[in-house]
Design a protein around this motif. Structure first.
Motif, PDB file in Angstrom:
ATOM      1  N   THR A 170      -4.055  -1.772   8.140  1.00 35.40           N
ATOM      2  CA  THR A 170      -3.989  -0.326   8.348  1.00 35.40           C
ATOM      3  C   THR A 170      -5.390   0.249   8.504  1.00 35.40           C
ATOM      4  O   THR A 170      -5.594   1.190   9.267  1.00 35.40           O
ATOM      5  CB  THR A 170      -3.271   0.353   7.173  1.00 35.40           C
ATOM      6  N   ASP A 208       5.697   0.212   5.605  1.00 33.26           N
ATOM      7  CA  ASP A 208       6.004   0.885   4.346  1.00 33.26           C
ATOM      8  C   ASP A 208       6.058  -0.191   3.267  1.00 33.26           C
ATOM      9  O   ASP A 208       7.015  -0.962   3.187  1.00 33.26           O
ATOM     10  CB  ASP A 208       7.334   1.624   4.437  1.00 33.26           C
ATOM     11  N   ILE A 243       6.541   2.750   9.696  1.00 34.80           N
ATOM     12  CA  ILE A 243       6.653   4.205   9.558  1.00 34.80           C
ATOM     13  C   ILE A 243       5.506   4.895  10.293  1.00 34.80           C
ATOM     14  O   ILE A 243       4.503   4.261  10.630  1.00 34.80           O
ATOM     15  CB  ILE A 243       6.638   4.613   8.067  1.00 34.80           C
ATOM     16  N   ALA A 270       2.139   8.919   6.338  1.00 29.31           N
ATOM     17  CA  ALA A 270       2.175   7.972   5.223  1.00 29.31           C
ATOM     18  C   ALA A 270       1.208   8.375   4.113  1.00 29.31           C
ATOM     19  O   ALA A 270       0.281   9.162   4.312  1.00 29.31           O
ATOM     20  CB  ALA A 270       1.827   6.566   5.719  1.00 29.31           C
ATOM     21  N   TYR A 277      -1.498   6.591   1.455  1.00 30.78           N
ATOM     22  CA  TYR A 277      -2.310   5.375   1.429  1.00 30.78           C
ATOM     23  C   TYR A 277      -2.973   5.226   0.067  1.00 30.78           C
ATOM     24  O   TYR A 277      -3.481   6.193  -0.488  1.00 30.78           O
ATOM     25  CB  TYR A 277      -3.398   5.435   2.505  1.00 30.78           C
ATOM     26  N   SER A 316      -0.007   1.213   2.569  1.00 25.21           N
ATOM     27  CA  SER A 316       0.683   2.366   3.151  1.00 25.21           C
ATOM     28  C   SER A 316       2.110   2.491   2.609  1.00 25.21           C
ATOM     29  O   SER A 316       2.792   1.488   2.415  1.00 25.21           O
ATOM     30  CB  SER A 316       0.701   2.244   4.672  1.00 25.21           C
ATOM     31  N   ALA A 355       5.760   5.254   2.587  1.00 23.90           N
ATOM     32  CA  ALA A 355       6.475   6.439   3.046  1.00 23.90           C
ATOM     33  C   ALA A 355       6.662   7.419   1.888  1.00 23.90           C
ATOM     34  O   ALA A 355       6.718   8.627   2.091  1.00 23.90           O
ATOM     35  CB  ALA A 355       7.835   6.058   3.620  1.00 23.90           C
TER      36      ALA A 355
END
Length: 185
Positions: free
Chosen positions: A74, A97, A112, A117, A119, A135, A137
Motif C-alpha cells: 500500500t 482490507d 477496497i 480506507a 491505515y 489497510s 475498511a
C-alpha cells in the motif's frame, strides 16, 4: 441579420456547454465504475519490479480505463499516487482490507477503495520493502491492530511523503534495535 447570427452563436455555445458537461459526467462515471483486478502469480510491482506474491501484507493497485498498475504494498501505491504527474490520472485506487484477509496472503475478494480506507502505520508487521501501511475498511479493526502491533491510525489524506519516510525510518530503527544485542540495555 446580426440578431440572427448572435442567436445562432448563443445556441451553438449552449450546445457545446451541454456536450462538455455530459462528457465530464461520463468521465466521472467511468472512474467510479472501474473495478479492482485480482493479483496473479507473476505480477510485478509497478515501482520496484519485484514479484508481488513474494511479500506478505496488503497490496495496492491503480485501475484505469485501459491499464492496471499493481504494487507490492500500500505504501508503494500511495507513494506513486503522491507524485504530481499521477494526480491528474483518472485512476481508481484499491488496497486489501486486512480486517477480512490473512496477513500472509491477502484475499483479492476484499479489495477496497484506498481513498476511504484506514491505515495503520508503524506496526511491527512485516511486508514489502519500506514502510508497512496496514489497510482496513473498518476504523475499529484498524484501532485494534494499532493496539496489538503498535502504530497509529491515519486516513488516506493524512499520508504524505513525510509519513512514508518516517515510517520507513521507524522500520529501519526497529530492525537495527532487534539486531543490536545491547539495544535497550
Amino acid at each position: 441579420m446580426t440578431f440572427v447570427f448572435l442567436k445562432r452563436a448563443g445556441l451553438f455555445f449552449s450546445l457545446l456547454l451541454i456536450l462538455g458537461l455530459v462528457a465530464c459526467g461520463d468521465t466521472e462515471k467511468q472512474v467510479q465504475t472501474l473495478k479492482p483486478v485480482a493479483f496473479h502469480s507473476g505480477d510485478e510491482c509497478h515501482i520496484c519490479g519485484m514479484l508481488i506474491e513474494n511479500f506478505p501484507g496488503p497490496k495496492g493497485e491503480a485501475v484505469e480505463q485501459n491499464s492496471v498498475k499493481k504494487f507490492c504494498s500500500t505504501a508503494e501505491l500511495i507513494g506513486w499516487w503522491l507524485q504530481p504527474e499521477n494526480q491528474h490520472l483518472s485512476a481508481k485506487l484499491y488496497v486489501h482490507d486486512m480486517g477480512r484477509s490473512e496477513w500472509a496472503k491477502p484475499d483479492d475478494n476484499y479489495l477496497i477503495d484506498a481513498t476511504t480506507a484506514y491505515y495503520v502505520v508503524g506496526t511491527k508487521l512485516k511486508g514489502a520493502m519500506g514502510v508497512v501501511l496496514a489497510s482496513f475498511a473498518d476504523e475499529q479493526a484498524a484501532q485494534q491492530l494499532a493496539e496489538h502491533e503498535g502504530g497509529r491510525v491515519l486516513r488516506f489524506a493524512e499520508i504524505d511523503q513525510h509519513v512514508l519516510q518516517m515510517g520507513a525510518s521507524m522500520d529501519t530503527a526497529h530492525e537495527h534495535a532487534s539486531l543490536d544485542p545491547h539495544a535497550g540495555h
